[in-house]
Design a protein around this motif. Structure first.
Motif, PDB file in Angstrom:
ATOM      1  N   ASN A 375       0.723  -1.236  -0.029  1.00 51.79           N
ATOM      2  CA  ASN A 375      -0.082   0.113  -0.200  1.00 51.79           C
ATOM      3  C   ASN A 375       0.991   1.211  -0.059  1.00 51.79           C
ATOM      4  O   ASN A 375       0.611   2.204  -0.614  1.00 51.79           O
ATOM      5  N   ALA A 379       1.184   4.077  -2.859  1.00 51.30           N
ATOM      6  CA  ALA A 379       0.681   5.491  -2.692  1.00 51.30           C
ATOM      7  C   ALA A 379       1.695   6.477  -3.024  1.00 51.30           C
ATOM      8  O   ALA A 379       1.478   7.737  -2.847  1.00 51.30           O
ATOM      9  N   ASP A 403       5.213   6.459   4.859  1.00 55.01           N
ATOM     10  CA  ASP A 403       5.397   7.114   3.657  1.00 55.01           C
ATOM     11  C   ASP A 403       4.923   8.375   3.227  1.00 55.01           C
ATOM     12  O   ASP A 403       4.535   9.019   4.010  1.00 55.01           O
ATOM     13  N   GLY A 407      -1.166  10.082   0.465  1.00 60.72           N
ATOM     14  CA  GLY A 407      -1.804  10.164   1.850  1.00 60.72           C
ATOM     15  C   GLY A 407      -3.351   9.944   1.489  1.00 60.72           C
ATOM     16  O   GLY A 407      -3.674   9.233   0.441  1.00 60.72           O
ATOM     17  N   ILE A 408      -4.204  10.290   2.322  1.00 60.84           N
ATOM     18  CA  ILE A 408      -5.489   9.835   2.574  1.00 60.84           C
ATOM     19  C   ILE A 408      -6.520  10.908   3.115  1.00 60.84           C
ATOM     20  O   ILE A 408      -5.808  11.366   4.036  1.00 60.84           O
ATOM     21  N   VAL A 416     -10.871   3.125   6.490  1.00 61.07           N
ATOM     22  CA  VAL A 416      -9.833   2.098   5.513  1.00 61.07           C
ATOM     23  C   VAL A 416      -9.793   0.495   6.104  1.00 61.07           C
ATOM     24  O   VAL A 416      -9.453  -0.141   5.403  1.00 61.07           O
ATOM     25  N   PHE A 421     -13.377  -1.719   1.427  1.00 62.80           N
ATOM     26  CA  PHE A 421     -13.244  -0.280   1.291  1.00 62.80           C
ATOM     27  C   PHE A 421     -11.862   0.083   0.448  1.00 62.80           C
ATOM     28  O   PHE A 421     -10.917  -0.436   1.033  1.00 62.80           O
ATOM     29  N   THR A 422     -12.157   0.609  -0.753  1.00 59.36           N
ATOM     30  CA  THR A 422     -10.764   0.760  -1.435  1.00 59.36           C
ATOM     31  C   THR A 422     -11.177   2.210  -2.260  1.00 59.36           C
ATOM     32  O   THR A 422     -11.985   2.747  -2.566  1.00 59.36           O
ATOM     33  N   THR A 423      -9.910   2.985  -2.364  1.00 59.70           N
ATOM     34  CA  THR A 423      -9.943   4.072  -3.194  1.00 59.70           C
ATOM     35  C   THR A 423      -9.226   3.867  -4.485  1.00 59.70           C
ATOM     36  O   THR A 423      -9.134   4.841  -5.171  1.00 59.70           O
ATOM     37  N   LYS A 424      -9.002   2.715  -4.768  1.00 60.60           N
ATOM     38  CA  LYS A 424      -8.023   2.316  -5.929  1.00 60.60           C
ATOM     39  C   LYS A 424      -9.039   1.969  -7.084  1.00 60.60           C
ATOM     40  O   LYS A 424     -10.139   1.824  -6.927  1.00 60.60           O
ATOM     41  N   GLY A 429      -7.812  -2.527  -6.713  1.00 59.87           N
ATOM     42  CA  GLY A 429      -7.591  -3.159  -5.297  1.00 59.87           C
ATOM     43  C   GLY A 429      -8.995  -3.842  -4.877  1.00 59.87           C
ATOM     44  O   GLY A 429     -10.091  -3.512  -5.234  1.00 59.87           O
ATOM     45  N   THR A 430      -9.020  -4.654  -3.946  1.00 64.19           N
ATOM     46  CA  THR A 430      -9.937  -5.348  -3.514  1.00 64.19           C
ATOM     47  C   THR A 430     -10.485  -4.772  -1.979  1.00 64.19           C
ATOM     48  O   THR A 430     -11.772  -4.969  -1.686  1.00 64.19           O
ATOM     49  N   GLY A 431      -9.896  -3.969  -1.323  1.00 64.95           N
ATOM     50  CA  GLY A 431     -10.187  -3.213  -0.164  1.00 64.95           C
ATOM     51  C   GLY A 431     -10.213  -4.386   0.916  1.00 64.95           C
ATOM     52  O   GLY A 431     -11.019  -4.031   1.845  1.00 64.95           O
ATOM     53  N   GLY A 433      -7.171  -5.591   2.017  1.00 59.40           N
ATOM     54  CA  GLY A 433      -5.664  -6.045   2.650  1.00 59.40           C
ATOM     55  C   GLY A 433      -5.885  -5.594   4.084  1.00 59.40           C
ATOM     56  O   GLY A 433      -5.524  -6.191   5.044  1.00 59.40           O
ATOM     57  N   LEU A 434      -6.320  -4.291   4.495  1.00 61.33           N
ATOM     58  CA  LEU A 434      -6.107  -3.598   5.837  1.00 61.33           C
ATOM     59  C   LEU A 434      -7.162  -4.532   6.561  1.00 61.33           C
ATOM     60  O   LEU A 434      -6.964  -4.559   7.885  1.00 61.33           O
ATOM     61  N   ALA A 458       1.202   8.820   4.512  1.00 64.90           N
ATOM     62  CA  ALA A 458       0.404   7.989   5.397  1.00 64.90           C
ATOM     63  C   ALA A 458       1.357   7.188   6.368  1.00 64.90           C
ATOM     64  O   ALA A 458       2.393   6.848   5.807  1.00 64.90           O
TER      65      ALA A 458
END
Ligand code: ADP
Length: 473
Positions: A375, A379, A403, A407-408, A416, A421-424, A429-431, A433-434, A458
């Protein structure tokens, strides 16, 4: 025999002492056992300062009431001792608080304070031949001028610096600590430098009035500053509540996800078998380039769909973690090796000191580190810097992946960890990972937090409880 009349000065000293005793009491009754703030470690010294200095002022009050010559020498000694002890604890409070601040060289104080005490001791020893009230009075002045002024200034400076750290938690509390710091500085001047009973030329008031005002200010603003512990507890409960809600949501979604993944997997296997057969048939018959292109698009999408199905299954699988004592620095290095050449596209800096071991499942934590690092890379611009830092923090071990990427936005910060939930971009993205990382960290009794990096980007913090019996700071 009481020789003095009851004067306003007696009353002043009484309330002045009361302010310090109240300061000591309010710290003593505050439950700070669960607090992670450095302030909590230094406050006991301030409480002892409050009690001993309050007692000192009450002894002064008693002396004024009874008359100096009617007070026995041991009581004069007690007055002197309570003052010296209180100043020592005030210095200790300042040093403890400064010790927690980055980039402050406080070690020299360890030398200075014993040196000042030695001077005071030497003075007392040299004058011991005629050790009486006069010698004690001078020793008292010396103590005020040396460790008294130093203690007040140290406490003031340390509180000022600390208020900066606190302001990220709560601005009001930080303001109160700053005001308390101003009162400490004022107190250092009026109680340490200006002699007792001095009347200010223009104000026409004795110095004791200013000392009393500074004492009340210190007590009032410090007691208001103690509110930080209530805020800290409230934030902790809120976080636990959010985590609980998240866990419940995740377990319900996990079941649903497992069902969906299973249902998707069956037709997918069927489709890929048929595509294979089709390719076989086309190999024998002449086919257009267009047909081959279409088949490769179908194949790519099958791979993508099965990746999503596998991630869903991973997410749903609630396997027990296989916890073993683990050195997190080694695990970070092995994760960087797994990432291989991708790491060379970024400037990855690591600050990984020796850490106490934690109980961890290697594969799962590697998965968390991979998610977080990927991630961070996604980013960041190619060539951007990513820092990996770790440290022991009381009973916990912390890893930070910092990083300086895009950012977010603040509104997304709370979402997140939500599954899906993904902004990709669609397909990027599958949302998951986190939210998978969140579940894994929970299995380890730890937590994962995403915050803004100062200056942009972030920071993801992974917090682990240190293994039982492990050494920490
Ligand atoms: P995915 O990476 O598939 O989108 P994640 O659960 O890993 O799913 O991340 C969810 C969202 O969190 C990302 O879409 C992104 O908006 C945000 N995010 C995670 N890490 C970072 C980061 N280092 N910088 C900025 N945003 C991030």
């Amino acid at each position: 025999m009481p020789s003095q009349q009851f004067s306003p000065l007696v009353l002043l000293y009484f309330f002045y002492g009361l302010a310090f005793v109240c300061l000591g009491l309010s710290i003593a009754v505050k439950d700070m056992s669960e607090s992670k703030l450095q302030l909590a470690d230094s406050l006991p010294s301030l409480a002892v300062f409050g009690f001993s200095h309050g007692l000192h002022e009450w002894l002064v009050c008693y002396t004024l009431l009874m008359g100096r010559e009617f007070i026995s020498l041991p009581l004069h000694y007690l007055r002197f001792l309570t003052m010296v002890i209180s100043f020592l604890f005030l210095n200790h409070f300042g040093i403890c608080l400064l010790r927690s601040q980055p980039r402050i060289r406080w070690q020299w104080l360890r030398v200075l304070i014993p040196f000042l005490l030695l001077l005071l001791g030497m003075y007392l020893w040299l004058t011991q031949a005629h050790l009486g009230l006069e010698a004690l009075r001078r020793a008292g002045m010396l103590a005020r001028l040396s460790i008294g002024v130093l203690g007040g200034i140290l406490a003031s400076f340390a509180l000022f610096r600390h208020s900066r750290l606190i302001s990220s938690l709560n601005r009001q509390v930080a303001d109160n600590l700053r005001r308390a710091a101003i009162c400490f500085a004022l107190y250092a001047v009026v109680a340490g430098i200006v002699p007792s009973h001095f009347i200010f030329p223009f104000l026409g008031v004795p110095v004791e009035v200013l000392r009393g005002a500074a004492a009340v200010g210190i007590a009032y603003f410090m007691v208001r500053g103690l509110n930080i512990f209530n805020i800290e507890t409230r934030k902790k409960f809120e976080r636990q509540f959010r985590q609980l809600a998240q866990t419940e949501k995740l377990s319900a979604l996990g079941k649903l996800a497992a069902g969906i993944a299973h249902e998707i997997n069956n037709p997918l296997t069927n489709v890929s078998l048929n595509v294979e057969m089709l390719k076989q048939e086309l190999r024998d018959a002449p086919s257009s380039a267009d047909t081959e292109k279409r088949i490769s698009i179908i194949e790519r999408n099958i791979v993508r769909a099965s990746t999503i199905a596998r991630e869903l299954l991973d997410f749903a699988r609630q396997r027990e973690a296989n916890l073993q004592p683990t050195d997190l620095s080694t695990l970070i290095h092995s994760t960087l090796t797994l990432l291989g050449t991708r790491c060379h596209e970024y400037r990855i800096k690591s600050e990984l000191p020796d850490l106490p071991p934690v109980m961890a499942d290697h594969c799962k934590i590697e998965e968390v580190l991979l998610n977080v690092l990927l991630n961070a890379m996604e980013a960041s611009e190619p060539g951007g810097s990513i820092e990996l830092r770790s440290r022991a923090q009381g009973p916990e071990v912390l890893i930070e992946v910092i990083d300086h990427g895009h950012g977010i936005v603040a509104e997304d910060l709370d979402r997140v960890m939500e599954p899906f939930f993904t902004t990709k971009e669609v397909g990027e993205g599958t949302g998951l990972g986190l939210s998978i990382s969140h579940s894994i960290m929970e299995m380890h009794g730890g937590r994962i937090e995403l915050t803004h990096t100062a200056g942009g980007g972030a920071t993801v913090s992974l917090v682990f409880p240190a293994a039982q019996g492990a050494q920490h700071d």
